[in-house]
Design an enzyme around this catalytic site. Structure first.
Site: not given
Ligand code: NAP
Length: 248
Positions: A160, A156
């Site tokens: 990002k 993640y």
């Protein structure tokens, strides 16, 4: 005159959470709103009806943000249905949290394609109509985890953090065409995504948040309204956090 009168916005992942809050705020500010969902059809239809009740044009599309073909078809449909495209909010995102030693290739790929490749897919196809109009605002919903990192979220965090470099590059490439691109980095916001976290993790986060509370999806949406509006015409290539002071 409302902030987004006469603008058409496309929001990915508008059926729930932050995306639904952005869709609602945009509609309240006068924008016509196209938004996507993946599996929550009933919720998407409910959001669509709520937006339409505000008197603007709104339509929900089932479209997988991680699919290049879906993104291409989606932009074509939105242009056919709405006639123009002024703002794109790349919001669709998922987590597949686990420690690196346990992370599977599938968990890595799923997160990278849904959170990062999606941003490429939508931006790539949205640029043409924006270039024609010589105006546009692309808003990428990232995360402070991309700035800070987090144990159990390497996939993640990488996805990002990738949106930051993408955002800054598009701002440089497209600035001469009056197309702006910014990233919004939410902190810990109350949605389905954070409900999945265990109490211990939530408490640990809370203790580090200077404003001593979780954020609301509407508080992220307020920044998106500003970035899509003509109040932010000289802001591009920036990463702006909405995190109660958690990140530096
Ligand atoms: P959420 O409540 O889990 O909602 C996710 C949304 O994305 C849903 O509308 C979902 O559609 C949609 N979606 C998922 N995969 C998709 C795909 N492949 N194609 C199209 N749509 C897809 O998440 P959230 O908390 O609102 O998060 C929204 C964004 O903010 C994400 O990018 C997330 O990483 C980011 N963010 C959230 C937080 C937080 O604390 N909540 C913090 C930082 C950043 P369905 O309903 O159809 O499944």
């Amino acid at each position: 005159m409302k902030l987004l009168d006469n603008k058409v916005a496309l929001i990915t992942g508008g059926s729930r959470g932050i995306g639904a809050a952005i869709a609602l705020k945009f509609a309240q500010e006068g924008a016509h709103v196209a938004f996507t969902y993946m599996s929550s059809e009933d919720k998407a239809k409910a959001v669509e009806a709520e937006l339409q009740a505000l008197g603007i044009k709104a339509k929900a599309y089932r479209s997988d943000a991680s699919s290049y073909q879906d993104a291409e078809a989606l932009i074509e449909s939105v242009l056919a249905d709405f006639g123009q495209l002024d703002a794109v909010v790349n919001n669709a995102g998922i987590t597949r949290d686990t420690l690196m030693l346990r992370m599977t290739e599938e968990q890595w790929d799923e997160v990278m394609t849904t959170n990062l490749k999606s941003v490429f897919n939508l931006t790539k196809h949205a640029l043409r109509p924006m270039m024609k109009k010589r105006a546009g605002s692309i808003i990428n919903i990232s995360s402070i985890i991309g700035l800070m990192g987090n144990a159990g979220q390497a996939n993640y965090a990488a996805s990002k953090a990738g949106t930051f470099g993408f955002t800054k590059s598009i701002a440089k490439e497209m600035g001469s065409r009056n197309i702006r691109c910014n990233a919004v980095a939410p902190g810990f916001i109350e949605t389905d995504m954070t409900h999945e976290l265990d109490e211990k993790t939530k408490e640990a986060y809370l203790s580090g948040i200077p404003l001593k509370r979780l954020g609301k999806a509407e508080e992220v949406a307020d920044l998106c309204v500003f970035l899509a509006s003509d109040r932010s015409t000289y802001i591009s290539g920036q990463v702006i956090s909405v995190c109660g002071g958690l990140s530096d």
